[in-house]
Design a protein around this motif. Sequence first.
Motif, short mmCIF file in Angstrom:
data_model
loop_
_atom_site.label_atom_id
_atom_site.label_comp_id
_atom_site.label_asym_id
_atom_site.label_seq_id
_atom_site.Cartn_x
_atom_site.Cartn_y
_atom_site.Cartn_z
N GLN A 22 19.65 44.69 21.11
CA GLN A 22 20.63 43.84 21.79
C GLN A 22 22.05 44.26 21.40
OE1 GLN A 22 19.48 39.84 20.65
NE2 GLN A 22 18.75 39.47 22.72
N ILE A 23 22.24 44.58 20.14
CA ILE A 23 23.55 45.03 19.67
C ILE A 23 23.89 46.36 20.34
CG2 ILE A 23 24.87 45.84 17.66
CD1 ILE A 23 23.09 43.85 16.00
N TYR A 24 22.93 47.27 20.31
CA TYR A 24 23.14 48.57 20.95
C TYR A 24 23.51 48.39 22.43
CZ TYR A 24 21.84 52.96 23.21
OH TYR A 24 21.85 54.09 23.99
N GLN A 25 22.72 47.62 23.15
CA GLN A 25 22.94 47.44 24.58
C GLN A 25 24.26 46.71 24.83
OE1 GLN A 25 20.83 48.76 27.09
NE2 GLN A 25 22.75 48.41 28.14
N GLY A 26 24.57 45.74 24.00
CA GLY A 26 25.81 44.99 24.17
C GLY A 26 27.04 45.87 24.03
N LEU A 27 27.02 46.77 23.06
CA LEU A 27 28.17 47.67 22.91
C LEU A 27 28.22 48.70 24.03
CD1 LEU A 27 28.29 48.13 19.04
CD2 LEU A 27 29.85 46.84 20.50
N GLU A 28 27.06 49.11 24.51
CA GLU A 28 27.02 50.01 25.67
C GLU A 28 27.59 49.29 26.89
OE1 GLU A 28 25.70 53.39 26.01
OE2 GLU A 28 26.03 53.23 23.84
N ASP A 29 27.15 48.06 27.12
CA ASP A 29 27.61 47.28 28.27
C ASP A 29 29.11 47.00 28.19
OD1 ASP A 29 25.01 47.17 29.25
OD2 ASP A 29 24.63 45.14 28.52
N ALA A 30 29.60 46.72 26.99
CA ALA A 30 31.02 46.39 26.82
C ALA A 30 31.91 47.58 27.18
CB ALA A 30 31.28 45.94 25.39
N GLY A 31 31.40 48.76 27.03
CA GLY A 31 32.18 49.96 27.31
C GLY A 31 32.17 50.39 28.76
N ILE A 32 31.41 49.69 29.59
CA ILE A 32 31.27 50.07 31.00
C ILE A 32 31.82 48.95 31.87
CG2 ILE A 32 29.63 50.59 32.83
CD1 ILE A 32 27.73 51.63 30.68
N LYS A 33 32.71 49.30 32.77
CA LYS A 33 33.21 48.33 33.74
C LYS A 33 32.42 48.53 35.03
CE LYS A 33 36.30 46.83 30.96
NZ LYS A 33 35.82 45.87 30.04
N SER A 34 31.73 47.49 35.46
CA SER A 34 30.87 47.59 36.62
C SER A 34 30.79 46.24 37.33
CB SER A 34 29.47 48.03 36.17
OG SER A 34 28.56 47.93 37.23
N ASN A 35 30.43 46.29 38.58
CA ASN A 35 30.23 45.06 39.34
C ASN A 35 28.76 44.63 39.33
OD1 ASN A 35 32.92 44.90 40.03
ND2 ASN A 35 32.67 46.12 41.88
N VAL A 36 27.93 45.34 38.61
CA VAL A 36 26.51 45.03 38.53
C VAL A 36 26.31 43.77 37.68
CG1 VAL A 36 24.28 45.88 37.73
CG2 VAL A 36 25.89 47.46 38.76
N ASP A 37 25.48 42.87 38.16
CA ASP A 37 25.16 41.65 37.42
C ASP A 37 24.21 42.00 36.29
OD1 ASP A 37 24.74 39.10 36.52
OD2 ASP A 37 23.60 38.45 38.27
N LEU A 38 24.68 41.84 35.07
CA LEU A 38 23.87 42.17 33.89
C LEU A 38 22.95 41.03 33.47
CD1 LEU A 38 26.60 43.93 31.76
CD2 LEU A 38 24.87 45.00 33.21
N GLY A 39 23.22 39.86 33.95
CA GLY A 39 22.43 38.70 33.56
C GLY A 39 23.12 37.94 32.44
N HIS A 40 22.77 36.68 32.33
CA HIS A 40 23.41 35.77 31.37
C HIS A 40 23.27 36.26 29.93
CE1 HIS A 40 24.91 32.05 29.67
NE2 HIS A 40 23.84 32.01 28.90
N ALA A 41 22.07 36.63 29.53
CA ALA A 41 21.82 37.01 28.13
C ALA A 41 22.69 38.20 27.72
CB ALA A 41 20.35 37.33 27.92
N ARG A 42 22.78 39.20 28.57
CA ARG A 42 23.58 40.38 28.24
C ARG A 42 25.07 40.05 28.21
NH1 ARG A 42 20.84 45.41 31.36
NH2 ARG A 42 22.75 46.48 30.72
N TYR A 43 25.52 39.18 29.10
CA TYR A 43 26.92 38.77 29.07
C TYR A 43 27.24 38.00 27.79
CZ TYR A 43 28.16 40.26 33.79
OH TYR A 43 28.43 41.01 34.90
N MET A 44 26.33 37.19 27.34
CA MET A 44 26.55 36.42 26.11
C MET A 44 26.64 37.37 24.91
SD MET A 44 27.01 33.46 27.19
CE MET A 44 27.25 32.71 25.61
N VAL A 45 25.82 38.41 24.89
CA VAL A 45 25.89 39.39 23.80
C VAL A 45 27.26 40.08 23.82
CG1 VAL A 45 24.95 41.58 22.96
CG2 VAL A 45 23.40 39.76 23.68
#
Length: 134
Positions: free
Chosen positions: A69-92
């Motif tokens: 979750q930490i790994y994915q959260g930092l990966e997600d934070a570095g990407i600007k996208s219009n794709v819906d990641l879902g609530h859990a990933r946004y919270m991370v």
Amino acid sequence: MKLLEKVKSDLDEKFQKVLKTPASFAFFVAIHDFIEHIELNSSLSNSLSSKIKPNQELKIPSKYSCLKQIYQGLEDAGIKSNVDLGHARYMVIQDLNKIRNENFSESNSFWKKRELFRKLTSEIYERLNPNPGF
């Protein structure tokens, strides 16, 4: 055989960084780098499979999932996208961004669990390297 030794050596280096990094955003980056190394090396990631009975008994897949979750959260934070990641990933992402901004509140679930994450990293490392040299 040299490649496997290099993979293990790099894993040890990443693990030592997790152990030595004080609680801060850099600590979560160190966990990210540790997990990234495992993800990029199938010989390591395959060793954590839920199909391996000792892994099931030690609950390795769920522990690894927490760290991912930490790994994915930092990966997600570095990407600007219009794709819906879902609530859990946004919270991370939100919790990790608070830590990045030095908001170290105990109401932040990731900050609150920082020592648990350090312990889980140690358990994953021990599973991947049953005979550590320290």
